[in-house]
Design a protein around this motif. Structure first.
Motif, PDB file in Angstrom:
ATOM      1  N   MET A   1      24.205  20.822  94.712  1.00 58.98           N
ATOM      2  CA  MET A   1      25.011  22.154  94.523  1.00 58.98           C
ATOM      3  C   MET A   1      23.495  23.144  93.601  1.00 58.98           C
ATOM      4  SD  MET A   1      26.780  20.672  91.261  1.00 58.98           S
ATOM      5  CE  MET A   1      24.939  19.572  90.812  1.00 58.98           C
ATOM      6  N   ASN A   2      23.260  24.215  94.272  1.00 59.41           N
ATOM      7  CA  ASN A   2      21.873  25.581  93.634  1.00 59.41           C
ATOM      8  C   ASN A   2      21.506  25.248  92.536  1.00 59.41           C
ATOM      9  OD1 ASN A   2      21.975  25.593  96.322  1.00 59.41           O
ATOM     10  ND2 ASN A   2      23.368  27.136  96.719  1.00 59.41           N
ATOM     11  N   ALA A 162      25.520  15.283  91.187  1.00 58.79           N
ATOM     12  CA  ALA A 162      24.182  15.699  91.625  1.00 58.79           C
ATOM     13  C   ALA A 162      23.872  15.476  92.998  1.00 58.79           C
ATOM     14  CB  ALA A 162      23.564  14.774  90.666  1.00 58.79           C
ATOM     15  N   LEU A 163      24.300  14.600  93.879  1.00 57.17           N
ATOM     16  CA  LEU A 163      24.005  14.889  94.946  1.00 57.17           C
ATOM     17  C   LEU A 163      24.261  15.586  95.603  1.00 57.17           C
ATOM     18  CD1 LEU A 163      22.165  12.441  93.569  1.00 57.17           C
ATOM     19  CD2 LEU A 163      22.453  11.271  96.039  1.00 57.17           C
ATOM     20  N   GLY A 164      26.184  15.450  95.630  1.00 59.60           N
ATOM     21  CA  GLY A 164      27.020  16.090  96.876  1.00 59.60           C
ATOM     22  C   GLY A 164      27.630  17.082  96.067  1.00 59.60           C
ATOM     23  N   GLY A 165      27.749  17.495  94.378  1.00 61.70           N
ATOM     24  CA  GLY A 165      28.436  18.599  94.107  1.00 61.70           C
ATOM     25  C   GLY A 165      30.199  18.020  94.009  1.00 61.70           C
ATOM     26  N   GLN A 311      17.944  18.034  92.826  1.00 58.12           N
ATOM     27  CA  GLN A 311      17.021  18.986  93.464  1.00 58.12           C
ATOM     28  C   GLN A 311      16.337  17.855  94.373  1.00 58.12           C
ATOM     29  OE1 GLN A 311      17.498  22.063  92.376  1.00 58.12           O
ATOM     30  NE2 GLN A 311      19.694  21.469  91.613  1.00 58.12           N
ATOM     31  N   VAL A 312      15.889  16.758  94.476  1.00 57.90           N
ATOM     32  CA  VAL A 312      15.095  16.191  95.929  1.00 57.90           C
ATOM     33  C   VAL A 312      15.573  16.685  97.085  1.00 57.90           C
ATOM     34  CG1 VAL A 312      13.878  14.599  96.636  1.00 57.90           C
ATOM     35  CG2 VAL A 312      13.295  15.416  94.615  1.00 57.90           C
ATOM     36  N   ILE A 313      17.031  16.243  97.102  1.00 56.31           N
ATOM     37  CA  ILE A 313      17.901  15.734  98.323  1.00 56.31           C
ATOM     38  C   ILE A 313      18.384  17.582  99.078  1.00 56.31           C
ATOM     39  CG2 ILE A 313      20.210  15.716  99.443  1.00 56.31           C
ATOM     40  CD1 ILE A 313      20.168  13.544  97.718  1.00 56.31           C
ATOM     41  N   HIS A 314      18.550  18.551  97.693  1.00 60.58           N
ATOM     42  CA  HIS A 314      18.524  19.187  97.866  1.00 60.58           C
ATOM     43  C   HIS A 314      17.060  20.573  99.219  1.00 60.58           C
ATOM     44  CE1 HIS A 314      20.262  23.636  98.897  1.00 60.58           C
ATOM     45  NE2 HIS A 314      18.920  23.477  98.185  1.00 60.58           N
ATOM     46  N   LEU A 315      16.597  20.280  98.139  1.00 64.60           N
ATOM     47  CA  LEU A 315      15.352  20.400  99.312  1.00 64.60           C
ATOM     48  C   LEU A 315      14.757  20.170 100.117  1.00 64.60           C
ATOM     49  CD1 LEU A 315      13.276  20.852  96.095  1.00 64.60           C
ATOM     50  CD2 LEU A 315      13.809  22.979  96.924  1.00 64.60           C
ATOM     51  N   PHE A 317      17.148  18.694 102.595  1.00 68.98           N
ATOM     52  CA  PHE A 317      18.366  18.852 103.505  1.00 68.98           C
ATOM     53  C   PHE A 317      17.768  19.761 103.696  1.00 68.98           C
ATOM     54  CE2 PHE A 317      16.595  14.488 102.494  1.00 68.98           C
ATOM     55  CZ  PHE A 317      16.507  13.563 104.490  1.00 68.98           C
ATOM     56  N   GLY A 318      18.514  20.842 102.318  1.00 67.56           N
ATOM     57  CA  GLY A 318      19.094  21.960 102.169  1.00 67.56           C
ATOM     58  C   GLY A 318      20.652  22.083 102.209  1.00 67.56           C
ATOM     59  N   THR A 319      21.600  23.051 102.926  1.00 67.03           N
ATOM     60  CA  THR A 319      23.115  22.727 102.572  1.00 67.03           C
ATOM     61  C   THR A 319      23.526  21.807 103.223  1.00 67.03           C
ATOM     62  OG1 THR A 319      23.397  24.009 104.359  1.00 67.03           O
ATOM     63  CG2 THR A 319      22.553  24.964 102.718  1.00 67.03           C
TER      64      THR A 319
END
Length: 323
Positions: A1-2, A162-165, A311-315, A317-319
């Motif tokens: 999730m962005n 939180a981790l996958g949306g 948020q750490v995972i998103h930063l 690994f991107g999308t």
């Protein structure tokens, strides 16, 4: 999730509204589809275990894909609409308010000295026989339900959201729903429900091990017994037949300086569960309110931790993990 606001908004929606009566909840749709698939696969597949596997993974796939399509289509119409729908989907995967409300109903009945009503209320949240339970056993049943449901009803869907949306939150909810429907060790579901039960154990493995220590921290903040909570978690958390359920129950028992577990009856058949914690205090109704306070704070702290991990995972690994 962005958007970092989606998860807190979902949790606030649940705290505010819970599961309104008559609301077309996705979990009910998942349950109906699962029952349809059960009839279909049992009719055309001779192996019960294989029929259960096909049923489970069909429901998991449809739950995930259908949610993903809805989210992506709403994002196509407008990005903010996609975020609103995402928050709504995650909200439907959480059951914090319902857990607190149902346990408070048990407390209220006990506080009014209405034992019959208390038996009825606790019977709504546990699977054991409740018709002959006395007050201490009603309190124990309520506390065990609160401790067990903390993960599968609250922190696990928050973890996957939180981790996958939202799609992963709904995937988790389908896994948990099928375990509730098919995960029984009886003649009907021992083989058919094998895959559903194993998947539920796997899905809850990490959330349970993150949630239990957070419960110990919550007990410290609220003035209970964090050291005892952690001690009992380590000592008794793995005694439960489930690889996950006993962890938060043990931590809760330690925080409240009580003992959970013991003999229950299911359709008249006795079942001895391992004892978690020490009987330093009597099982009185007020403990239910204490447990609710711990569960509420644990849910808030867990959502903060999981949001940070997301948020750490998103930063990093991107999308890749986006729904």
């Amino acid at each position: 999730m962005n958007s970092i606001w989606i998860l807190p908004a979902s949790l606030l929606l649940d705290i505010g509204f819970g599961d309104p009566k008559g609301f077309p909840h996705p979990v009910r749709l998942i349950g109906k589809f699962a029952r349809y698939m059960e009839k279909f696969t049992r009719k055309y597949i001779s192996s019960e275990r294989f029929a259960g596997i096909i049923t489970s993974f069909s429901v998991y796939s449809i739950s995930f894909i259908f949610t993903w399509i809805i989210i992506e289509f709403s994002r196509y119409l407008h990005p903010f609409l996609g975020e609103l729908i995402s928050a709504f989907v995650i909200y439907t995967s959480i059951a914090l308010k319902d857990l607190l409300d149902h346990s408070k109903d048990v407390y209220s009945a006990l506080h009014e000295n209405d034992l019959e009503k208390a038996r009825t209320m606790v019977g709504r949240i546990v699977g054991r026989d409740t018709a002959n339970l006395e007050q201490p056993d009603i309190v124990r049943a309520g506390l065990e339900s609160v401790g067990e449901s903390l993960v599968d009803g609250i922190t696990a869907p928050l973890f996957f959201a939180a981790l996958g949306g939202p799609s992963f939150a709904m995937l988790y909810r389908s896994i948990n729903t099928l375990d509730s429907l098919f995960g029984y060790k009886n003649d009907t579901y021992l083989k058919f429900g094998w895959a559903s039960a194993r998947m539920d154990d796997l899905a809850n493995y990490i959330p349970a091990r993150l949630t239990a220590p957070i419960l110990c921290i919550s007990s410290a903040i609220l003035g209970f017994h964090p050291l005892r909570s952690f001690k009992i978690l380590i000592r008794d958390g793995r005694k439960h037949p489930s690889p996950n359920s006993g962890l938060c129950e043990a931590a809760l028992a330690g925080a409240l300086k009580i003992q959970l577990g013991g003999k229950n009856y299911y359709s008249g058949v006795p079942s001895e569960k391992p004892k978690l914690g020490d009987p330093d205090r009597k099982l009185v109704p007020n403990l239910i309110l204490d447990a609710n306070r711990i569960v509420f704070l644990t849910s808030i702290l867990s959502s903060i931790l999981f949001l940070g991990l997301g948020q750490v995972i998103h930063l990093a690994f991107g999308t890749f993990f986006q729904s």
